[in-house]
Design a protein around this motif. Structure first.
Motif, PDB file in Angstrom:
ATOM      1  N   LEU A 193     -15.887   0.178   1.849  1.00 29.89           N
ATOM      2  CA  LEU A 193     -15.838   0.458   3.267  1.00 29.89           C
ATOM      3  C   LEU A 193     -14.537  -0.100   3.824  1.00 29.89           C
ATOM      4  O   LEU A 193     -14.327  -1.302   3.838  1.00 29.89           O
ATOM      5  CB  LEU A 193     -17.038  -0.167   3.982  1.00 29.89           C
ATOM      6  CG  LEU A 193     -17.263   0.428   5.355  1.00 29.89           C
ATOM      7  CD1 LEU A 193     -18.716   0.686   5.591  1.00 29.89           C
ATOM      8  CD2 LEU A 193     -16.655  -0.423   6.418  1.00 29.89           C
ATOM      9  N   GLY A 194     -13.654   0.778   4.227  1.00 31.26           N
ATOM     10  CA  GLY A 194     -12.393   0.359   4.824  1.00 31.26           C
ATOM     11  C   GLY A 194     -12.653  -0.165   6.223  1.00 31.26           C
ATOM     12  O   GLY A 194     -13.181   0.548   7.070  1.00 31.26           O
ATOM     13  N   PHE A 195     -12.299  -1.416   6.452  1.00 29.21           N
ATOM     14  CA  PHE A 195     -12.593  -2.084   7.730  1.00 29.21           C
ATOM     15  C   PHE A 195     -11.410  -1.931   8.667  1.00 29.21           C
ATOM     16  O   PHE A 195     -10.441  -2.680   8.591  1.00 29.21           O
ATOM     17  CB  PHE A 195     -12.915  -3.557   7.481  1.00 29.21           C
ATOM     18  CG  PHE A 195     -13.397  -4.283   8.691  1.00 29.21           C
ATOM     19  CD1 PHE A 195     -14.711  -4.139   9.120  1.00 29.21           C
ATOM     20  CD2 PHE A 195     -12.554  -5.105   9.409  1.00 29.21           C
ATOM     21  CE1 PHE A 195     -15.175  -4.818  10.243  1.00 29.21           C
ATOM     22  CE2 PHE A 195     -12.995  -5.793  10.530  1.00 29.21           C
ATOM     23  CZ  PHE A 195     -14.310  -5.642  10.951  1.00 29.21           C
TER      24      PHE A 195
ATOM     25  N   VAL B 183     -14.522  11.261   0.622  1.00 25.39           N
ATOM     26  CA  VAL B 183     -14.163  10.203   1.559  1.00 25.39           C
ATOM     27  C   VAL B 183     -14.576  10.613   2.967  1.00 25.39           C
ATOM     28  O   VAL B 183     -14.383  11.770   3.365  1.00 25.39           O
ATOM     29  CB  VAL B 183     -12.646   9.929   1.513  1.00 25.39           C
ATOM     30  CG1 VAL B 183     -12.254   8.871   2.535  1.00 25.39           C
ATOM     31  CG2 VAL B 183     -12.224   9.496   0.109  1.00 25.39           C
ATOM     32  N   ALA B 184     -15.134   9.660   3.691  1.00 23.82           N
ATOM     33  CA  ALA B 184     -15.517   9.901   5.085  1.00 23.82           C
ATOM     34  C   ALA B 184     -14.842   8.876   5.978  1.00 23.82           C
ATOM     35  O   ALA B 184     -14.655   7.721   5.586  1.00 23.82           O
ATOM     36  CB  ALA B 184     -17.032   9.820   5.245  1.00 23.82           C
TER      37      ALA B 184
ATOM     38  N   THR C 100       0.832  -1.206   0.000  1.00 20.40           N
ATOM     39  CA  THR C 100       0.000   0.000   0.000  1.00 20.40           C
ATOM     40  C   THR C 100       0.867   1.256   0.000  1.00 20.40           C
ATOM     41  O   THR C 100       0.416   2.321   0.416  1.00 20.40           O
ATOM     42  CB  THR C 100      -0.950   0.021   1.218  1.00 20.40           C
ATOM     43  OG1 THR C 100      -0.160  -0.045   2.415  1.00 20.40           O
ATOM     44  CG2 THR C 100      -1.941  -1.121   1.172  1.00 20.40           C
ATOM     45  N   THR C 101       2.096   1.124  -0.470  1.00 24.53           N
ATOM     46  CA  THR C 101       2.973   2.290  -0.486  1.00 24.53           C
ATOM     47  C   THR C 101       2.617   3.264  -1.598  1.00 24.53           C
ATOM     48  O   THR C 101       2.887   4.450  -1.492  1.00 24.53           O
ATOM     49  CB  THR C 101       4.454   1.875  -0.619  1.00 24.53           C
ATOM     50  OG1 THR C 101       4.604   1.066  -1.784  1.00 24.53           O
ATOM     51  CG2 THR C 101       4.912   1.101   0.614  1.00 24.53           C
ATOM     52  N   THR C 102       2.001   2.772  -2.666  1.00 25.93           N
ATOM     53  CA  THR C 102       1.575   3.640  -3.763  1.00 25.93           C
ATOM     54  C   THR C 102       0.055   3.580  -3.849  1.00 25.93           C
ATOM     55  O   THR C 102      -0.507   2.562  -4.245  1.00 25.93           O
ATOM     56  CB  THR C 102       2.196   3.195  -5.096  1.00 25.93           C
ATOM     57  OG1 THR C 102       3.613   3.149  -4.950  1.00 25.93           O
ATOM     58  CG2 THR C 102       1.822   4.163  -6.203  1.00 25.93           C
ATOM     59  N   LEU C 103      -0.570   4.664  -3.455  1.00 25.67           N
ATOM     60  CA  LEU C 103      -2.032   4.710  -3.470  1.00 25.67           C
ATOM     61  C   LEU C 103      -2.525   5.367  -4.754  1.00 25.67           C
ATOM     62  O   LEU C 103      -1.821   6.195  -5.341  1.00 25.67           O
ATOM     63  CB  LEU C 103      -2.535   5.496  -2.262  1.00 25.67           C
ATOM     64  CG  LEU C 103      -2.246   4.862  -0.908  1.00 25.67           C
ATOM     65  CD1 LEU C 103      -2.709   5.754   0.226  1.00 25.67           C
ATOM     66  CD2 LEU C 103      -2.920   3.507  -0.805  1.00 25.67           C
TER      67      LEU C 103
ATOM     68  N   ALA D 119      -6.320   2.699   2.800  1.00 27.78           N
ATOM     69  CA  ALA D 119      -5.735   2.303   1.517  1.00 27.78           C
ATOM     70  C   ALA D 119      -6.636   1.302   0.797  1.00 27.78           C
ATOM     71  O   ALA D 119      -6.831   1.390  -0.424  1.00 27.78           O
ATOM     72  CB  ALA D 119      -4.341   1.723   1.729  1.00 27.78           C
ATOM     73  N   ALA D 120      -7.208   0.359   1.533  1.00 26.39           N
ATOM     74  CA  ALA D 120      -8.097  -0.631   0.923  1.00 26.39           C
ATOM     75  C   ALA D 120      -9.350   0.031   0.359  1.00 26.39           C
ATOM     76  O   ALA D 120      -9.789  -0.278  -0.755  1.00 26.39           O
ATOM     77  CB  ALA D 120      -8.471  -1.706   1.949  1.00 26.39           C
ATOM     78  N   ALA D 121      -9.930   0.949   1.115  1.00 27.80           N
ATOM     79  CA  ALA D 121     -11.135   1.635   0.642  1.00 27.80           C
ATOM     80  C   ALA D 121     -10.836   2.475  -0.593  1.00 27.80           C
ATOM     81  O   ALA D 121     -11.616   2.482  -1.560  1.00 27.80           O
ATOM     82  CB  ALA D 121     -11.718   2.507   1.759  1.00 27.80           C
ATOM     83  N   LEU D 122      -9.712   3.180  -0.575  1.00 26.05           N
ATOM     84  CA  LEU D 122      -9.366   4.037  -1.709  1.00 26.05           C
ATOM     85  C   LEU D 122      -9.034   3.219  -2.955  1.00 26.05           C
ATOM     86  O   LEU D 122      -9.461   3.565  -4.062  1.00 26.05           O
ATOM     87  CB  LEU D 122      -8.194   4.939  -1.322  1.00 26.05           C
ATOM     88  CG  LEU D 122      -8.520   5.950  -0.215  1.00 26.05           C
ATOM     89  CD1 LEU D 122      -7.240   6.547   0.358  1.00 26.05           C
ATOM     90  CD2 LEU D 122      -9.467   7.015  -0.710  1.00 26.05           C
TER      91      LEU D 122
END
Length: 167
Positions: free
Chosen positions: A112-114, A20-21, A9-12, A144-147
């Protein structure tokens, strides 16, 4: 705490126009501060300048607020901490929050980032909080996962209407 197989996840993705919320529980303030800082850092790395931060009392309240936020945001990041105690309360809260957050993502089609930490003790929470000396940064990972998922969904385009029944 393995971390084995964790994606890079170093490069988003760059999502400067994404709405984003972040919804964050209030229990375990030191851990929550680390999780929030990690999520905000991931948003900045993705070019999201003004993510909306909403605080709720505890992890049980995450799904209802995430549900409202998912209506007008491209991604929602849910952050909370539940530490096991001597009663079944831990299992009830973890299960309710997990089920609720999963439902929000599926009902709204919004990533949804968990970032709900479910830990046996305070040290496990501190180890995952992204604080100095922490082994992991689950706030950053959840964001990072959500994005990344928001980028995937944007690339898929809008869903097509299903054809009606055939005669």
């Amino acid at each position: 705490m393995s971390g084995h197989g964790r994606p890079d996840t170093t490069t988003l993705p760059q999502l400067p126009h994404a709405r984003v919320a972040i919804v964050a529980a209030s229990w375990h303030q030191q851990v929550m501060d680390g999780l929030i800082d990690g999520a905000l850092r991931a948003c900045r790395e993705a070019g999201v300048e003004h993510p909306r931060l909403v605080r709720v009392p505890g992890s049980f309240e995450l799904p209802v607020v995430a549900d409202r936020l998912a209506r007008d945001h491209d991604a929602v990041i849910a952050l909370g901490v539940v530490v096991r105690g001597g009663t079944p309360h831990f299992e009830y809260v973890c299960q309710a929050a997990t089920d609720g957050l999963s439902r929000v993502a599926l009902d709204h089609g919004v990533p949804l980032g968990f970032g709900l930490l479910t830990c046996d003790d305070d040290q496990q929470a501190l180890d995952r909080a992204g604080l100095p000396g922490s082994v992991e940064d689950k706030g950053h990972e959840a964001a990072a996962a959500a994005l990344a998922t928001a980028e995937v969904l944007a690339g898929l385009g809008r869903p097509q209407a299903s054809p009606g029944p055939r005669d």
